[in-house]
Design an enzyme around this catalytic site. Structure first.
Site, PDB file in Angstrom:
ATOM      1  CE1 TYR A 175      31.378  19.393  19.349  1.00 47.54           C
ATOM      2  CE2 TYR A 175      30.477  17.454  18.922  1.00 47.54           C
ATOM      3  CZ  TYR A 175      30.999  18.309  18.224  1.00 47.54           C
ATOM      4  OH  TYR A 175      30.038  19.095  17.132  1.00 47.54           O
ATOM      5  N   GLY A 201      22.730   8.782   8.202  1.00 45.09           N
ATOM      6  CA  GLY A 201      22.180   9.721   8.751  1.00 45.09           C
ATOM      7  C   GLY A 201      21.645  11.186   7.756  1.00 45.09           C
ATOM      8  NE  ARG A 202      26.397  12.650   5.434  1.00 45.65           N
ATOM      9  CZ  ARG A 202      28.033  12.797   5.226  1.00 45.65           C
ATOM     10  NH1 ARG A 202      28.540  13.930   4.762  1.00 45.65           N
ATOM     11  NH2 ARG A 202      28.358  11.922   5.260  1.00 45.65           N
ATOM     12  CB  CYS A 218      23.386  12.829   0.240  1.00 40.01           C
ATOM     13  SG  CYS A 218      24.109  13.306   0.975  1.00 40.01           S
ATOM     14  CB  CYS A 275      25.360  19.974  -1.299  1.00 40.89           C
ATOM     15  SG  CYS A 275      23.819  19.909   0.453  1.00 40.89           S
TER      16      CYS A 275
HETATM   17  C1  LIG Z   1      23.917  17.765   9.588  1.00 40.04           C
HETATM   18  C2  LIG Z   1      24.123  17.243  10.667  1.00 40.04           C
HETATM   19  C3  LIG Z   1      23.943  17.260  12.278  1.00 40.04           C
HETATM   20  C4  LIG Z   1      24.738  16.083  12.574  1.00 40.04           C
HETATM   21  N1  LIG Z   1      24.653  16.130  14.154  1.00 40.04           N
HETATM   22  C5  LIG Z   1      25.623  15.687  14.919  1.00 40.04           C
HETATM   23  C6  LIG Z   1      25.188  15.063  16.257  1.00 40.04           C
HETATM   24  O1  LIG Z   1      24.671  15.531  16.837  1.00 40.04           O
HETATM   25  N2  LIG Z   1      26.292  14.489  17.118  1.00 40.04           N
HETATM   26  C7  LIG Z   1      27.085  13.259  16.638  1.00 40.04           C
HETATM   27  O2  LIG Z   1      27.466  12.487  17.080  1.00 40.04           O
HETATM   28  N3  LIG Z   1      27.460  13.428  15.410  1.00 40.04           N
HETATM   29  C8  LIG Z   1      26.377  14.402  14.341  1.00 40.04           C
HETATM   30  N4  LIG Z   1      26.946  14.018  13.057  1.00 40.04           N
HETATM   31  C9  LIG Z   1      27.037  12.914  12.366  1.00 40.04           C
HETATM   32  C10 LIG Z   1      25.997  12.144  12.223  1.00 40.04           C
HETATM   33  O3  LIG Z   1      25.440  11.060  13.098  1.00 40.04           O
HETATM   34  C11 LIG Z   1      26.663  10.504  10.771  1.00 40.04           C
HETATM   35  O4  LIG Z   1      28.505  10.573  11.806  1.00 40.04           O
HETATM   36  C12 LIG Z   1      27.539  11.272   9.883  1.00 40.04           C
HETATM   37  O5  LIG Z   1      26.779  12.397   9.376  1.00 40.04           O
HETATM   38  C13 LIG Z   1      27.885  10.281   8.981  1.00 40.04           C
HETATM   39  O6  LIG Z   1      26.876   9.864   9.204  1.00 40.04           O
HETATM   40  P1  LIG Z   1      26.358  10.073   6.716  1.00 40.04           P
HETATM   41  O7  LIG Z   1      26.928   9.503   6.102  1.00 40.04           O
HETATM   42  O8  LIG Z   1      25.507   8.651   7.357  1.00 40.04           O
HETATM   43  O9  LIG Z   1      25.493  11.216   7.137  1.00 40.04           O
HETATM   44  C14 LIG Z   1      26.542  15.163  11.685  1.00 40.04           C
HETATM   45  C15 LIG Z   1      25.543  14.963  11.069  1.00 40.04           C
HETATM   46  C16 LIG Z   1      25.297  16.179  10.123  1.00 40.04           C
HETATM   47  C17 LIG Z   1      24.996  15.866   8.769  1.00 40.04           C
HETATM   48  S1  SF4 Z   2      21.819  16.580   0.619  1.00 38.27           S
HETATM   49 FE1  SF4 Z   2      23.326  18.406   1.026  1.00 38.27          FE
HETATM   50  S2  SF4 Z   2      21.723  19.099   3.282  1.00 38.27           S
HETATM   51 FE2  SF4 Z   2      21.156  17.273   2.223  1.00 38.27          FE
HETATM   52  S3  SF4 Z   2      21.553  15.918   3.632  1.00 38.27           S
HETATM   53 FE3  SF4 Z   2      22.764  15.611   1.709  1.00 38.27          FE
HETATM   54  S4  SF4 Z   2      24.950  17.139   2.563  1.00 38.27           S
HETATM   55 FE4  SF4 Z   2      22.614  17.678   3.614  1.00 38.27          FE
END
Ligand SMILES: Cc1cc2nc3c(=O)[nH]c(=O)nc-3n(C[C@H](O)[C@H](O)[C@H](O)COP(=O)(O)O)c2cc1C
Ligand code: SF4
Length: 374
Positions: free
Chosen positions: A169, A305-306, A327, A330
């Protein structure tokens, strides 16, 4: 869980545990006005009830032309503050601090006429798109949008802001020398765009207002990530949240035997260079791994996050030794689907029917499918 549930200090706030919920956009609930709905309020309140130490609200746009989608939350006008205030009040009822991620998409945005720090070419749907660099007047106007957004955030009750400076971004586009080809000071000092925003936010918000930055660890290389970490610490930011940079341009390199993901390595190396709190993220999908990262590296917080989308009660369940859910990777959540339809969440609810009561009690409008506007 010797490490996950110890408190940590971020500026003047004591965060009760090391679990941060990172920003995650939900595109299905807002409309073109960018105003928060009752669903957003319930979503963030339920996450706060779920026990996370800190919530960073999803990327919330500072300028209508900087949006990722026509249903992204916004903080570009005063009329949006009423809904945002409802979110902060709901989260604070559970003594959980909440920051808002302030965002401008730049060249990867949704607007007809997107902007970029320098001239840039990229492919979209098989066609080469050329974007011309921001004029100095346009550049200053966007900086002002970030500052005004932070002031609104402070008035709406947020404990602080996180600048979205990664994931391709606008601020990431300035920081990355593969993208920022300007020949003025904003090209020679790629951090200047963000530094001026930070200085001005600091001047225009109360002294205890938290300013954090989500930075690319590889922007484009780790040496750059470390250099930016030092520069932003000197500028007075209160924490660094380390994720990926301008995705097409980064070159992550880590030792082969490193036990965690490359981006956690970057967070660890950046923390060696600074003393402010550093957050690590990506794929931290169970409490044991989260605790191990805190134990074996120097990072201060882990972003879940997820895991939180799958189970809003992730932190409480981790603390009590219960199944936090899994998670399924998917990617459904990346396709603008209501988070309540996350297949991992539904599986977790099937395995733990008591979760139905949690969602029924806390999230009446998402379950009924009713959008309640403020
Ligand atoms: C549905 C979704 C929306 C996200 N929106 C943002 C966001 O608004 N800003 C951001 O910096 N990262 C965003 N991310 C990235 C997450 O903050 C995070 O860095 C990423 O999911 C990896 O972490 P995790 O493995 O714990 O999910 C998004 C990720 C997902 C899955
Ligand atoms: S299960 Fe699928 S929809 Fe749910 S957080 Fe994980 S990737 Fe996203």
């Amino acid at each position: 869980m010797n490490h996950l549930f110890t408190p940590v200090r971020i500026k003047n706030i004591t965060v009760k545990n090391r679990i941060a919920v990172p920003p995650m956009v939900v595109f299905t609930w807002a409309d073109d006005t960018g105003r928060a709905t009752q669903k957003h309020v319930e979503h963030y309140e339920a996450i706060a009830k779920g026990g996370a130490g800190l919530i960073i609200q999803e990327a919330t746009c500072v300028n209508k032309n900087g949006r990722l989608a026509d249903t992204q939350l916004g903080i570009w006008e005063d009329g949006q503050m009423e809904g945002l205030k409802k979110i902060t009040e709901a989260v604070h009822r559970h003594e959980t601090p909440i920051l808002v991620q302030i965002h401008h998409a730049g060249v990867v945005g949704f607007a007809e006429k997107v902007v970029c720090p320098g001239d840039y070419e990229y492919m979209v749907k098989g066609q080469l798109k050329k974007v011309h660099k921001l004029t100095i007047e346009e550049l200053h106007a966007i900086q002002q949008d970030f500052v005004t957004a932070a002031r609104r955030a402070s008035l709406a009750g947020y404990d602080g802001v996180e600048l979205h400076a990664c994931h391709s971004y606008l601020i990431s586009q300035f920081l990355n020398r593969g993208v920022n080809h300007r020949d003025d000071r904003y090209g020679q000092e790629p951090e200047l765009f963000a530094l001026e925003i930070i200085r001005e936010i600091r001047r225009q918000t109360p002294p205890d207002f938290i300013i954090g930055i989500r930075l690319g660890g590889f922007e484009p290389a780790l040496e750059d990530g470390i250099a930016f970490a030092r520069i932003f610490e000197e500028s007075g930011v209160d924490f660094l949240d380390v994720s990926y940079g301008f995705v097409q341009e980064t070159t992550p390199v880590v030792p082969k035997d490193y036990p965690f993901k490359d981006i956690i390595y970057a967070a660890q190396k950046m923390k060696e260079a600074v003393s402010i709190p550093v957050f690590a993220v990506n794929g931290i999908n169970n409490p044991e791994l989260a605790d191990k990262i805190l134990e074996q590296t120097n990072v201060d917080m882990v972003d879940i996050g997820r895991g939180t989308l799958v189970n809003y009660n992730w932190a409480n369940d981790a603390k009590e030794g219960r199944d936090v859910g899994t998670c399924l990777y998917c990617k459904t959540c990346m396709w603008r689907v209501d988070p309540m339809k996350c297949p991992g969440k539904q599986k977790h609810q099937r395995n733990h029917p008591s979760m139905n009561a949690f969602y029924e009690n806390n999230m009446k409008s998402p379950l009924s499918g009713k959008v309640v506007k403020n």
